[in-house]
Design a protein around this motif. Sequence first.
Motif, PDB file in Angstrom:
ATOM      1  N   ASP A  11     -10.841  10.650 -68.338  1.00 18.42           N
ATOM      2  CA  ASP A  11      -9.416  10.423 -68.377  1.00 18.42           C
ATOM      3  C   ASP A  11      -8.967   8.919 -67.682  1.00 18.42           C
ATOM      4  OD1 ASP A  11      -8.936  12.555 -69.530  1.00 18.42           O
ATOM      5  OD2 ASP A  11      -8.220  14.117 -67.804  1.00 18.42           O
ATOM      6  N   ARG A  12      -9.918   8.616 -66.546  1.00 16.73           N
ATOM      7  CA  ARG A  12      -9.321   7.179 -65.991  1.00 16.73           C
ATOM      8  C   ARG A  12      -9.944   6.312 -66.699  1.00 16.73           C
ATOM      9  NH1 ARG A  12      -7.322   5.814 -61.484  1.00 16.73           N
ATOM     10  NH2 ARG A  12      -7.740   8.087 -60.545  1.00 16.73           N
ATOM     11  N   GLU A  13     -11.095   6.487 -67.199  1.00 19.75           N
ATOM     12  CA  GLU A  13     -11.660   5.255 -67.975  1.00 19.75           C
ATOM     13  C   GLU A  13     -10.990   5.180 -69.427  1.00 19.75           C
ATOM     14  OE1 GLU A  13     -16.121   4.207 -69.565  1.00 19.75           O
ATOM     15  OE2 GLU A  13     -15.646   6.069 -69.920  1.00 19.75           O
ATOM     16  N   LEU A  17      -8.880   1.740 -70.511  1.00 13.64           N
ATOM     17  CA  LEU A  17      -8.921   1.101 -71.895  1.00 13.64           C
ATOM     18  C   LEU A  17      -7.517   0.919 -72.563  1.00 13.64           C
ATOM     19  CD1 LEU A  17     -10.481  -0.181 -74.047  1.00 13.64           C
ATOM     20  CD2 LEU A  17     -11.028   1.968 -74.926  1.00 13.64           C
ATOM     21  N   HIS A  18      -6.974   2.064 -72.671  1.00 14.63           N
ATOM     22  CA  HIS A  18      -5.700   1.998 -73.218  1.00 14.63           C
ATOM     23  C   HIS A  18      -4.747   0.872 -72.560  1.00 14.63           C
ATOM     24  CE1 HIS A  18      -1.802   3.735 -74.856  1.00 14.63           C
ATOM     25  NE2 HIS A  18      -2.888   3.979 -75.916  1.00 14.63           N
ATOM     26  N   ALA A  19      -4.551   0.706 -71.255  1.00 17.49           N
ATOM     27  CA  ALA A  19      -3.730  -0.332 -70.661  1.00 17.49           C
ATOM     28  C   ALA A  19      -4.199  -1.270 -71.013  1.00 17.49           C
ATOM     29  CB  ALA A  19      -3.773   0.161 -69.093  1.00 17.49           C
ATOM     30  N   ALA A  26      -2.059   1.118 -65.918  1.00 15.36           N
ATOM     31  CA  ALA A  26      -3.122   2.066 -66.101  1.00 15.36           C
ATOM     32  C   ALA A  26      -2.661   3.356 -65.514  1.00 15.36           C
ATOM     33  CB  ALA A  26      -4.513   1.571 -65.504  1.00 15.36           C
ATOM     34  N   GLU A  27      -1.629   3.988 -65.837  1.00 14.12           N
ATOM     35  CA  GLU A  27      -1.327   5.329 -65.537  1.00 14.12           C
ATOM     36  C   GLU A  27      -2.395   6.294 -65.776  1.00 14.12           C
ATOM     37  OE1 GLU A  27       2.481   8.154 -66.055  1.00 14.12           O
ATOM     38  OE2 GLU A  27       3.009   6.085 -65.391  1.00 14.12           O
ATOM     39  N   ASP A  69      -3.615   5.445 -81.600  1.00 15.60           N
ATOM     40  CA  ASP A  69      -4.247   5.038 -80.291  1.00 15.60           C
ATOM     41  C   ASP A  69      -5.625   4.144 -80.706  1.00 15.60           C
ATOM     42  OD1 ASP A  69      -2.553   6.048 -78.639  1.00 15.60           O
ATOM     43  OD2 ASP A  69      -3.360   8.063 -78.940  1.00 15.60           O
ATOM     44  N   THR A  70      -5.683   3.327 -81.711  1.00 11.93           N
ATOM     45  CA  THR A  70      -6.814   2.434 -82.023  1.00 11.93           C
ATOM     46  C   THR A  70      -6.779   1.339 -80.996  1.00 11.93           C
ATOM     47  OG1 THR A  70      -6.571   2.767 -84.352  1.00 11.93           O
ATOM     48  CG2 THR A  70      -7.987   0.920 -83.582  1.00 11.93           C
ATOM     49  N   ALA A  71      -7.782   1.226 -80.135  1.00 17.79           N
ATOM     50  CA  ALA A  71      -7.779   0.457 -79.187  1.00 17.79           C
ATOM     51  C   ALA A  71      -8.985  -0.172 -78.825  1.00 17.79           C
ATOM     52  CB  ALA A  71      -7.256   1.113 -77.752  1.00 17.79           C
TER      53      ALA A  71
END
Length: 130
Positions: A11-13, A17-19, A26-27, A69-71
């Motif tokens: 979840d953190r990783e 990446l999303h942020a 990066a929540e 969510d393509t990132a």
Amino acid sequence: MKYVVRFPVDDRELSELHAAAFEGEAEVTAWGERLGRWALTWVGAFSDEQLVGFVQVCWDGGAHAFVLDTAVHPDHGRRGIGKQLVMTAAEEARQAGCEWLHVDFEPHLSAFYLDACGFRPTDAGLLKLR
């Protein structure tokens, strides 16, 4: 670059990446739980074990699937990673029996989705609920 379908999500990783990809904070989001419950599939792009790209596909349980969510991390942009993520996800949706793959995107991404990935423009509507 290694592309992995339905990889075990950290979840953190994925939140980091999303942020980075969407220039946000990066929540930490419970991605693993969300994907396990709602996604047909998801794909990660890994460079030396580091997650540098991601896409998910949700669906209606029938003919329609939806790219979300393509990132791609900005340090790895413009290398075809996003296109390969979407193409891999599309093949997974096809193999699951989906007939249509939908995507919504902002105007500045039209060259990516329409030209690079082969989507065609359609009329659509959007209703803001919150």
